[in-house]
Design an enzyme around this catalytic site. Structure first.
Site, PDB file in Angstrom:
ATOM      1  N   SER A   1       0.843  -1.190   0.000  1.00 19.93           N
ATOM      2  CA  SER A   1       0.000   0.000   0.000  1.00 19.93           C
ATOM      3  C   SER A   1       0.887   1.252   0.000  1.00 19.93           C
ATOM      4  CB  SER A   1      -0.970  -0.044   1.188  1.00 19.93           C
ATOM      5  OG  SER A   1      -2.031   0.863   1.002  1.00 19.93           O
TER       6      SER A   1
ATOM      7  N   ASP B   1      -5.579  -3.874  -2.838  1.00 17.63           N
ATOM      8  CA  ASP B   1      -4.500  -3.513  -1.926  1.00 17.63           C
ATOM      9  C   ASP B   1      -3.744  -4.749  -1.427  1.00 17.63           C
ATOM     10  OD1 ASP B   1      -3.255  -2.845   0.731  1.00 17.63           O
ATOM     11  OD2 ASP B   1      -4.132  -0.886   0.310  1.00 17.63           O
TER      12      ASP B   1
END
Length: 412
Positions: free
Chosen positions: A82, A223
């Site tokens: 991320s 993600d």
């Protein structure tokens, strides 16, 4: 404008595959020089809380005598998920922690902008409940993409980065991880050598609810925190294969803080527990059901979304009490930030106790206190200043550990 130097160095599975199957495959490289110290930098996800990790790294570089624009020359592998993945890409490109602090300060308001007159909590709740006049995610992908393109350009590929990276994402359709890397010889576990850096950044940071999914290779990508918010053990397994004769490793794992959870009762783990615990469990179940019925009355056409929000299978009663007003936002701000990442940190700590190898690790992690804002999308200048202060406080608390780590890091 950030203008890093650019170099050229080339370089899907679950954690078990990386750590076990790699051990059984042929070595991708053969080490002909004397054993050296393997150095790994791992960066957690956490949205704007990445300001914590960048602040820590800025000071770490100063005290370790590292050129902050050449982190890739001091770490054999830089990995991250991320915002940690975006930072990893930046440091492998030649950017410094100071550059990333500037990125947070200048781009945060654009990346986390939303189009509504509602206050942010109400807007998030409307999105979460799937109301027809609201989008599927809190924020759009375009501002993040524009911010990444301003840093990396549109055509820069992983193979163009001077540093080696490992960047996890998640394939929603296949329900398996997709791990991007510019390290050759580990296919199909690591992939994406010729993938654009911006696409990798979008994929690893496409947090459900926060940003739309990304695309790559015909897959819907989410993600990397869906897989591992702290990918340190994957990088460690790969590093051992890259340098099989090395018996010494230094692993720097940098977190973005653990949210304060004092408002969540800690129920006893043993069967049954106390009478007080049993009564609390009953109360929790009752409150969950009341909340479910209330939401279903208000949103009868969104039964699936309501059930997903209050499903006890997704919300273990030992972990969450739904009658806390902030429980929804606790879920959203911590779904990628708790549990597994700290398990990986513990695994690295166990590696450090290996009697047959020298493994030195340090885990930087700040624990938010009650009343401190641990949200992932607060870009206000005062919040960034607070995060910088928290990082400095944690650095001072861990000074002895950090100095000890630096001494090992610089040796061998």
């Amino acid at each position: 404008m950030i203008s890093p130097r650019i170099g050229k160095r080339r370089g899907m599975c679950d954690e078990v595959s990386i750590e076990s199957l790699l051990m059984n495959q042929q070595q991708p490289t053969t080490q002909t020089t004397a054993p050296k110290t393997v150095r790994i930098l791992s960066l957690d996800g956490g949205g704007m809380r990445g300001y914590l990790s960048a602040t820590f790294l800025q000071r770490f570089c100063q005290e370790a005598g590292i050129n902050p624009q050449e982190l890739f020359n001091h770490f054999d592998i830089i990995t991250g998920t991320s915002i940690g993945g975006i930072q990893a890409l930046a440091y492998a490109y030649g950017l410094s922690p100071e550059n990333m602090l500037g990125f947070f300060a200048s781009e945060g308001a654009k990346i986390f902008a939303y189009d509504s007159v509602l206050p942010l909590p109400a807007y998030k709740a409307s999105v979460l409940l799937g109301l027809p006049t609201y989008p599927l995610t809190f924020y759009r992908q375009e501002p993040l993409k524009a911010a990444l393109e301003a840093v990396f350009g549109v055509s820069l590929q992983l193979s163009d980065l001077p540093g080696k990276v490992i960047i996890p994402s998640w394939q929603a359709g296949k329900n398996t991880p997709l791990i991007f890397s510019n390290i050759p010889g580990f296919e199909p576990f690591l992939t994406g050598l010729d993938t654009e850096v911006v696409r990798v950044g979008l994929a690893t940071s496409a947090a459900p609810l926060y940003f739309p999914s990304a695309s790559g290779g015909g897959q819907t990508l989410l993600d990397g925190g869906v897989y591992h918010n702290n990918p340190v053990t994957s990088a460690f397994a790969v590093a051992k294969q890259l340098s099989p004769a090395s018996t010494r490793a230094c692993v720097l794992s940098v977190g973005t803080g653990l949210a304060h959870t004092a408002f969540i009762p800690k129920l006893r783990a043993q069967a049954g527990g106390s009478l007080e615990d049993q009564l609390l469990r009953q109360e929790v179940k009752a409150e969950i059901e009341k909340l479910r019925q209330k939401l279903l009355r208000r949103h009868p056409h969104h039964r699936d979304q309501v059930n997903r929000v209050v499903d006890t299978a997704l919300m273990p009663i030992n972990d969450l009490v739904p009658y806390n007003v902030e429980y929804l936002f606790y879920l959203m701000d911590n779904v990628f930030i708790t549990g597994p990442q700290e398990l990986n940190a513990k695994l690295m700590a166990l590696e450090s106790q290996n009697l047959y190898e020298e493994v030195f690790s340090y885990r930087f992690q700040y624990q938010f206190l009650e009343g401190q804002d641990a949200s992932l999308d607060n870009y206000a200048p005062e919040q960034l200043a607070a995060l910088a202060q928290y990082a400095e406080q944690q650095y001072e608390r861990d000074r002895f550990l950090i100095e000890n780590f630096i001494s090992h890091f610089k040796a061998g």
